[in-house]
Design a protein around this motif. Structure first.
Motif: not given
Length: 268
Positions: A120, A122, A124, A130, A132-135, A173, A180, A221, A225
């Motif tokens: 994944k 994304q 921001k 990002f 896998q949800n990390k920078k 983060t 990964t 991202l 939200k």
């Protein structure tokens, strides 16, 4: 072993739109070097735009800069470079220049997706990628007031580096492609792919239709939200509705919908 050999550097210039390359085994900041060397002429030495686009590349960056007062943590295996481009050559209008950072981020996502089809990726707003949800990547776009039309696009990508030596908040983060996937990637091939991807997306910015923003939003991202944005003058909290075609963040607050052109996301 050096991260880039003479053959690597030749391939970078042969296979991309780069006209001039400055390479350093170690450098404090590629953006600072680019601004000082290529964007700050004295009265007798005008900028030689025939040498553009220029790539400033280093095997090790020791004092990388982020937006505002932020720094960019970098260790062995990180890919760090800056591109100096003349927006007139690419025909990017002044009003379109704020989209350069967004277009660069999209190019990074699209390039990494080729190597990580099952992961994944994304974006921001306005300048982070990002994984896998990390920078995994950060972008810093700067201009020189005394040389209108020149833009420096700085990019840091956590490619083959490890976060074992990082401070705890970075471990929580940040990530790299190596951490990964457990695989090492070619620095040269990745760089060539990134430069070519950035070039293509810069020409999309020049097109003024901003159709690439529809693709950008697919990676967003923040959409939906509740976020906190520091605009430099004040901090606003609300729901991110979208990033629009002009690159504004549309924020739904208690006072109504506000369009924010620049800021730092403090919480999301």
């Amino acid at each position: 072993m050096l991260p880039f050999t003479a053959d690597d550097l030749k391939a970078i210039q042969t296979e991309t739109f780069i006209e001039h390359l400055d390479y350093f085994e170690s450098l404090a900041s590629t953006n600072s070097w680019a601004l000082h060397t290529h964007c700050s002429p004295d009265k007798t030495t005008p900028v030689r735009r025939v040498n553009l686009p220029t790539l400033v590349l280093t095997g090790k960056q020791t004092a990388g800069r982020g937006r505002g007062n932020n720094s960019w943590w970098s260790t062995e295996g990180t890919l760090t470079f800056s591109l100096v481009v003349d927006v007139a050559q690419i025909q990017i209008p002044i009003e379109q220049q704020p989209l350069i950072a967004l277009a660069t981020g999209l190019a990074v996502c699209e390039t990494l997706e080729k190597h990580l089809p099952d992961k994944k990726l994304q974006l921001k707003w306005p300048n982070d990628v990002f994984l896998q949800n990390k920078k995994v990547s950060g972008i810093l776009v700067e201009t020189a007031a005394n040389v209108p039309g020149l833009v420096v696009i700085g990019l840091g990508l956590n490619l083959n580096n490890s976060f074992l030596s990082a401070v705890e908040d970075l471990k929580a983060t940040g990530t790299s492609l190596y951490e990964t996937t457990g695989q090492k990637f070619s620095m040269t091939t990745t760089l060539i792919d990134l430069i070519n991807g950035i070039e293509n997306r810069l020409y999309d910015v020049a097109g003024e239709q901003n159709q690439f923003m529809e693709t950008w939003r697919k990676y967003c991202l923040l959409s939906g939200k509740t976020i906190r944005v520091n605009t430099g003058r004040e901090t606003k909290t609300g729901q991110c509705l979208e990033i629009d075609d002009q690159g504004f963040l549309n924020l739904k607050t208690e006072a109504g919908i506000e369009r924010i052109i620049s800021g730092t996301i403090e919480h999301f």
